[in-house]
Design an enzyme around this catalytic site. Structure first.
Site, PDB file in Angstrom:
ATOM      1  N   ASP A  53      -0.735  -6.555   3.875  1.00 16.01           N
ATOM      2  CA  ASP A  53      -1.051  -5.441   4.780  1.00 16.01           C
ATOM      3  C   ASP A  53      -1.653  -4.325   3.882  1.00 16.01           C
ATOM      4  O   ASP A  53      -1.558  -3.997   2.778  1.00 16.01           O
ATOM      5  CB  ASP A  53       0.060  -4.783   5.128  1.00 16.01           C
ATOM      6  N   ASP A  89       1.274   6.642   0.016  1.00 13.80           N
ATOM      7  CA  ASP A  89       0.546   5.522  -0.847  1.00 13.80           C
ATOM      8  C   ASP A  89       1.493   5.327  -1.986  1.00 13.80           C
ATOM      9  O   ASP A  89       1.808   6.312  -2.728  1.00 13.80           O
ATOM     10  CB  ASP A  89      -0.592   5.666  -1.192  1.00 13.80           C
ATOM     11  N   GLU A 147      -5.340  -8.358   4.321  1.00 18.08           N
ATOM     12  CA  GLU A 147      -5.999  -7.644   5.247  1.00 18.08           C
ATOM     13  C   GLU A 147      -7.115  -6.906   4.662  1.00 18.08           C
ATOM     14  O   GLU A 147      -6.796  -5.678   3.993  1.00 18.08           O
ATOM     15  CB  GLU A 147      -5.164  -6.630   6.101  1.00 18.08           C
ATOM     16  N   ASN A 187       0.813  -1.202  -0.001  1.00 18.91           N
ATOM     17  CA  ASN A 187      -0.039  -0.024  -0.003  1.00 18.91           C
ATOM     18  C   ASN A 187       0.839   1.294  -0.110  1.00 18.91           C
ATOM     19  O   ASN A 187       0.407   2.250  -0.815  1.00 18.91           O
ATOM     20  CB  ASN A 187      -0.792   0.002   1.159  1.00 18.91           C
TER      21      ASN A 187
END
Length: 486
Positions: free
Chosen positions: A201, A171, A238, A98
């Site tokens: 993640d 990001d 996740e 991410n």
């Protein structure tokens, strides 16, 4: 490699075991405790990020190719893999696609200006563009309280960069093909080294919320790319949201954590009642997931490294902790145990306090205990260390060990793919009852989730009792009964 471990164990490396007495947990420390994990019944371990990073938690990576020196070396990691595999334990790495650290050389270069090669590794927009798109602000989510995700990189800049967690975690722009290929190359490297897969993640947020649909296709491509190197690699995401929003991620991700289940188990423990109907909820969720991927894996947990520890949720109540473990290991899916849950470890936010040192032995005898932070919740006076629990037949640790062995011994409980679950009608909100159909024999499971004995109307003469017992037709507080048809 065992493709579908029956039970996973999540390790926050910094806090687990210190092998060199510097106060910080490390890879050699994990290796030294593989025999413990094997004895517990664990078949897979998830390591928190181990790559070079300036933070204690390592979720802001500065180099995806290197082990952080605080945790050891590449040779240490290879040794861990070898020893784990020899015990039938797979190892998955926590990978962060991410965002990077703001200290990563990619971002340090990108912030120099629009013409820099690395500029497109991140998401940049002018304030006018951000306003026109209507994305100046975002609503808080369970995994990020950041409301203003656009940040200035330096004075005089005309564009802001997107960082949904905070300004030190910019990001990454996964639409940029050179970056995407670089990340694929890195992930393949770790699989080739011997890692068995990844926990991804913030998988939900690899694109900003307003472009979430792009993430569904990305994860399909990611899985296909990794399968070129290791066809049976393990992949869990996740995706911290409700089941209906999790479902599309199953197109690419093989497994996803079930946050709905986690929260509902916590509600059940604190209320003593199954108010929403947890079996009905799971059956509905499974139906939604299966439409996207019939081979989905539901990754179950009580809590993890971002959540208040389950021990604190139930205020250290050992009976409730045993009851929750009963549910975790008898419901369908693939259970994940957060390190120390088997001891009843405690912890409330901020995050450092839910990541405290594992208690191997009493304080002054514990050569393996980490001390990178002073514990607030997990001291010998509040949590009984492992050595003492291992000698107590009624301890939480011994309960976990028996449960895990029981789960692995029963085909109906150990099934991971295609969750085998059927409702058993019972008019009592204090009892959770369900059936686990299986070719080796169906199991009927009853959980008393209350502090009072509850009647269970069942003809025991038709069943073999595998776990628990009834007293004059009543199931004791917080106890479990597992039956198999004769």
């Amino acid at each position: 490699m065992k493709q579908t471990p029956s039970v996973f164990y999540q390790i926050f490396v910094r806090s687990f075991c210190d092998s060199n007495r510097d106060g910080i947990g490390d890879l050699n420390g994990v290796t030294s405790k593989l025999a413990y994990l094997q004895d517990l019944g664990v078949e897979g371990i998830w390591l928190s990020p181990i790559f070079r990073s300036p933070s204690y938690h390592k979720y802001d990576i500065t180099n995806y190719w290197e082990i952080d020196p605080e945790f050891g070396t590449l040779d240490d990691f290879k040794r861990l893999l070898h020893e784990a595999h020899s015990r039938g334990i797979i190892v998955i790495l926590d990978f962060v696609l991410n965002h990077s650290s703001s200290q990563h050389h990619w971002f340090q270069e990108a912030r120099k200006g629009k013409d820099n090669y690395f500029r497109d590794y991140y998401n940049w927009k002018t304030p006018a563009e951000i306003k026109r798109l209507g994305v100046e602000h975002r609503k808080e989510t369970a995994d990020s309280q950041e409301k203003n995700p656009w940040h200035w990189a330096k004075r005089g800049e005309t564009e802001k960069y997107y960082g949904m967690f905070w300004n030190q975690m910019p990001d990454l722009n996964l639409d940029h093909q050179p970056l995407r290929e670089e990340l694929y190359k890195t992930c393949k490297f770790w699989l080739e080294i011997g890692a068995d897969g990844f926990r991804m993640d913030a998988a939900r947020h690899i694109y900003p919320e307003y472009e979430v649909e792009k993430a569904y296709d990305f994860w399909v491509e990611f899985r296909e790319e990794m399968e070129k190197v290791k066809p049976n690699f393990y992949l869990v995401g996740e995706v911290w949201t409700q089941a209906k929003k999790v479902a599309p991620f199953y197109r690419g991700l093989k497994a996803n954590f079930d946050f709905d289940l986690s929260y509902e188990l916590q509600n059940i423990a604190n209320s003593g009642e199954d108010k929403k109907g947890i079996i009905k909820m799971l059956l509905a969720n499974y139906k939604v997931f299966a439409k996207e991927n019939p081979d989905f894996i539901a990754a179950n947990m009580l809590t993890n490294h971002d959540m208040e520890r389950i021990g604190s949720v139930v205020k250290g109540d050992q009976n409730k902790l045993k009851m929750l473990a009963n549910l975790l290991f008898t419901l369908p899916g693939q259970p994940f145990v957060y390190y120390g849950e088997e001891l009843g470890m405690l912890g409330k936010k901020p995050d450092e306090n839910i990541r405290e040192a594992f208690l191997w032995n009493t304080r002054f005898q514990d050569k393996d205990r980490t001390n990178w932070k002073k514990p607030r919740y997990n001291t010998d006076s509040k949590v009984t260390p492992l050595l003492q629990q291992s000698q107590d037949e009624n301890s939480l640790y011994r309960h976990y060990k028996k449960l895990i062995q029981f789960r692995r011994s029963q085909g109906a409980l150990a099934q991971v793919y295609h969750p085998n679950l059927a409702q058993v009608k019972i008019e009592n909100p204090n009892i959770i009852a369900f059936k686990r159909p299986h070719d080796s024999g169906d199991l009927w499971v009853f959980h008393n989730i209350s502090k009072e004995s509850q009647e269970v109307a069942v003809d025991l003469s038709a069943f073999e009792t595998l776990w628990g017992q009834l007293q004059n037709g009543f199931l004791s507080p917080f106890e479990m009964l597992v039956l198999k048809k004769r």
